[in-house]
Design an enzyme around this catalytic site. Structure first.
Site, PDB file in Angstrom:
ATOM      1  N   TYR A 289       0.778  -1.106  -0.217  1.00 38.25           N
ATOM      2  CA  TYR A 289      -0.051  -0.181   0.082  1.00 38.25           C
ATOM      3  C   TYR A 289       0.747   1.269  -0.080  1.00 38.25           C
ATOM      4  O   TYR A 289       0.214   2.261   0.059  1.00 38.25           O
ATOM      5  CB  TYR A 289      -0.879   0.037   1.221  1.00 38.25           C
ATOM      6  CG  TYR A 289      -2.141  -0.902   0.816  1.00 38.25           C
ATOM      7  CD1 TYR A 289      -2.320  -1.855   0.044  1.00 38.25           C
ATOM      8  CD2 TYR A 289      -3.399  -0.569   1.645  1.00 38.25           C
ATOM      9  CE1 TYR A 289      -3.411  -2.595  -0.280  1.00 38.25           C
ATOM     10  CE2 TYR A 289      -4.495  -1.419   1.700  1.00 38.25           C
ATOM     11  CZ  TYR A 289      -4.468  -2.356   0.656  1.00 38.25           C
ATOM     12  OH  TYR A 289      -5.467  -3.283   0.515  1.00 38.25           O
TER      13      TYR A 289
ATOM     14  N   LYS B 277       2.843 -14.670   5.993  1.00 42.31           N
ATOM     15  CA  LYS B 277       3.025 -15.704   4.993  1.00 42.31           C
ATOM     16  C   LYS B 277       4.558 -15.958   4.781  1.00 42.31           C
ATOM     17  O   LYS B 277       5.073 -15.967   3.545  1.00 42.31           O
ATOM     18  CB  LYS B 277       2.454 -15.212   3.773  1.00 42.31           C
ATOM     19  CG  LYS B 277       2.032 -16.451   2.758  1.00 42.31           C
ATOM     20  CD  LYS B 277       1.254 -17.567   3.223  1.00 42.31           C
ATOM     21  CE  LYS B 277       0.983 -18.515   2.302  1.00 42.31           C
ATOM     22  NZ  LYS B 277       0.365 -19.602   2.589  1.00 42.31           N
TER      23      LYS B 277
ATOM     24  N   ASP C  53      -3.634 -17.160   5.255  1.00 39.83           N
ATOM     25  CA  ASP C  53      -4.574 -18.172   4.526  1.00 39.83           C
ATOM     26  C   ASP C  53      -5.414 -18.997   5.726  1.00 39.83           C
ATOM     27  O   ASP C  53      -6.628 -19.076   5.725  1.00 39.83           O
ATOM     28  CB  ASP C  53      -4.125 -19.176   3.562  1.00 39.83           C
ATOM     29  CG  ASP C  53      -2.745 -19.602   3.765  1.00 39.83           C
ATOM     30  OD1 ASP C  53      -1.796 -19.253   4.660  1.00 39.83           O
ATOM     31  OD2 ASP C  53      -2.162 -20.509   3.065  1.00 39.83           O
TER      32      ASP C  53
ATOM     33  N   ASP D 261      -6.015  -4.985   5.665  1.00 38.13           N
ATOM     34  CA  ASP D 261      -7.043  -4.673   4.968  1.00 38.13           C
ATOM     35  C   ASP D 261      -8.095  -5.827   4.670  1.00 38.13           C
ATOM     36  O   ASP D 261      -9.566  -5.717   4.859  1.00 38.13           O
ATOM     37  CB  ASP D 261      -6.671  -3.835   3.808  1.00 38.13           C
ATOM     38  CG  ASP D 261      -7.689  -3.066   3.101  1.00 38.13           C
ATOM     39  OD1 ASP D 261      -8.673  -2.773   3.598  1.00 38.13           O
ATOM     40  OD2 ASP D 261      -7.379  -2.507   2.187  1.00 38.13           O
TER      41      ASP D 261
ATOM     42  N   ASP E 196     -12.259  -6.922   6.297  1.00 33.13           N
ATOM     43  CA  ASP E 196     -13.499  -6.989   5.490  1.00 33.13           C
ATOM     44  C   ASP E 196     -14.284  -8.468   6.172  1.00 33.13           C
ATOM     45  O   ASP E 196     -15.428  -8.493   6.456  1.00 33.13           O
ATOM     46  CB  ASP E 196     -13.664  -6.920   4.298  1.00 33.13           C
ATOM     47  CG  ASP E 196     -13.714  -5.385   3.764  1.00 33.13           C
ATOM     48  OD1 ASP E 196     -13.157  -4.614   4.477  1.00 33.13           O
ATOM     49  OD2 ASP E 196     -14.231  -5.174   2.728  1.00 33.13           O
TER      50      ASP E 196
HETATM   51  N1  GGG Z   1     -13.797  -2.797   1.619  1.00 30.22           N
HETATM   52  C1  GGG Z   1     -14.115  -1.762   2.464  1.00 30.22           C
HETATM   53  C2  GGG Z   1     -13.499  -0.380   1.702  1.00 30.22           C
HETATM   54  O1  GGG Z   1     -13.551  -0.027   0.605  1.00 30.22           O
HETATM   55  N2  GGG Z   1     -12.898   0.377   2.541  1.00 30.22           N
HETATM   56  C3  GGG Z   1     -12.115   1.353   2.149  1.00 30.22           C
HETATM   57  C4  GGG Z   1     -10.835   1.225   1.773  1.00 30.22           C
HETATM   58  O2  GGG Z   1     -10.661   0.463   0.775  1.00 30.22           O
HETATM   59  N3  GGG Z   1      -9.748   1.765   2.370  1.00 30.22           N
HETATM   60  C5  GGG Z   1      -8.466   1.764   2.165  1.00 30.22           C
HETATM   61  C6  GGG Z   1      -7.727   1.272   3.189  1.00 30.22           C
HETATM   62  O3  GGG Z   1      -8.126   1.010   4.343  1.00 30.22           O
HETATM   63  O4  GGG Z   1      -6.627   0.896   3.092  1.00 30.22           O
END
Ligand code: GGG
Length: 340
Positions: free
Chosen positions: A127, A176, A209, A233, A237
């Site tokens: 990220y 992992k 996993d 991330d 969810d």
């Molecule tokens: N799946 C939930 C969503 O869409 N969250 C917002 C998102 O993608 N945020 C990016 C992150 O938290 O890094």
């Protein structure tokens, strides 16, 4: 008297609606919390800002966040998330992404005894956005920077949290390292090193996993999960689904001097403007903000009011099986603040 200047980003899609609902609840909370004063400074960021100013994170917004506020409450943003939230995390070094997952009474969930936190490293990993085209239109690479320093500090955060929580005093490092031997290897090594300094907290490791599966099979056994950015991330969810959905999952992005609070969910454009989005994720994010500000009693009251509203279910939004609107649920929570 404690007075806090809070930067507020309404964001995109359902963002303005869940933020309006949250501010309504926070206003009611101030009415019943002697000495608590919050001033909101609304600033723009996200797809709307990109359209209006050519920048998803305009200078004026950054100035308020960097120089004129103690914390930020942020709604979800749309396609420009990487230019807003990921950028803010890096700019402000908000290295700990803290996401509690808790089964609330009255909300359909996998088990009623789920109560764990994902502590996600927030400044490294894929990220970071270090992506490069190798053959234009044909091949690209993404770098995955993981450092000992970054891994140690997030592990430290997770162990401190496990010590302080009234939970199982357990940290599970999720990685992992059998495949990503160098990057996950470093992360695992840092976690083991930090674990040795917390003998009162039990420690185990799980491949990501396997963790995805165990979250479904034995979610009640987790206490604090510490993991790298993207794994965190994705697992978040999944974890939200265990406790009733993204509508009740809050997140805190914490640094040494500043913190930003947001719902885990995205901007859900297909529900925008309908007034039916669940505001609880953002309201519970505001609860995390109050805790971070040191306003433990106000935070406790706020969570109790949310819990009562969910338990009685008089004004639930459609995602929770009800037929009420965003502001109906917010008003129900605000009303209960006077009673808790
Ligand atoms: N799946 C939930 C969503 O869409 N969250 C917002 C998102 O993608 N945020 C990016 C992150 O938290 O890094």
């Amino acid at each position: 008297m404690s007075s806090y200047r809070i930067a507020v980003i309404p964001g995109d899609g359902i963002g303005p609606e869940v933020i309006e609902a949250t501010l309504h609840v926070l206003d009611a909370l101030q009415d019943v919390s002697k000495g608590l004063k919050m001033e909101y400074v609304k600033v723009e960021a996200g797809d709307g800002a990109l359209r209006r100013y050519g920048k998803a994170l305009p200078e004026d917004t950054l100035k308020v966040i960097l120089e004129e506020s103690v914390a930020c409450l942020k709604g979800p943003v749309g396609e420009s998330a990487a230019d807003v939230i990921v950028k803010l995390r890096l700019l402000l070094d908000l290295y700990a992404n803290v996401r509690p997952f808790k089964a609330y009474p009255g909300i359909p969930c996998l088990r009623p005894d789920i109560d764990f936190v994902i502590v996600r490293e927030n400044t490294e990993d894929v990220y970071k956005g270090w992506e490069f085209e190798v053959v234009p239109g044909e091949a690209a690479v993404c770098l995955r920077p993981i450092t000992m320093k970054g891994s140690r500090r997030i592990a430290e955060y997770a162990f401190k949290m496990a010590e302080q929580r009234s939970g199982k005093r357990r940290v599970t490092a999720v990685h992992k390292a059998n495949v990503m031997r160098l990057t996950c290897g470093l992360f695992a090594k840092a976690c083991r090193e930090v674990a040795s300094r917390y003998p009162s907290v039990s420690f185990d490791e799980m491949y990501v996993d396997a963790c995805a599966m165990q979250l479904i099979r034995r979610p009640h056994e987790f206490d604090v999960i510490v993991t790298t950015n993207m794994f965190g991330d994705i697992l978040s969810d999944e974890a939200a689904a265990l406790v009733g959905g993204l509508g009740i999952a809050p997140a805190a992005n914490i640094g040494e001097r500043y913190a930003l609070f947001e719902p885990v969910h995205g901007s859900a454009p297909k529900y925008a403007g309908k007034g039916i989005a669940n505001p609880c994720s953002t309201i519970l994010a505001a609860k995390l903000m109050l805790e971070w500000l040191g306003e433990a009693e106000a935070a406790r009251k706020l969570e109790l009011a949310v819990t009562e509203a969910l338990k009685e279910g008089l004004a639930l939004t459609p995602d929770l099986g009800g037929s009420s609107g965003t502001m109906d649920l917010a008003r129900d929570i605000a009303r209960r603040l006077k009673e808790v």
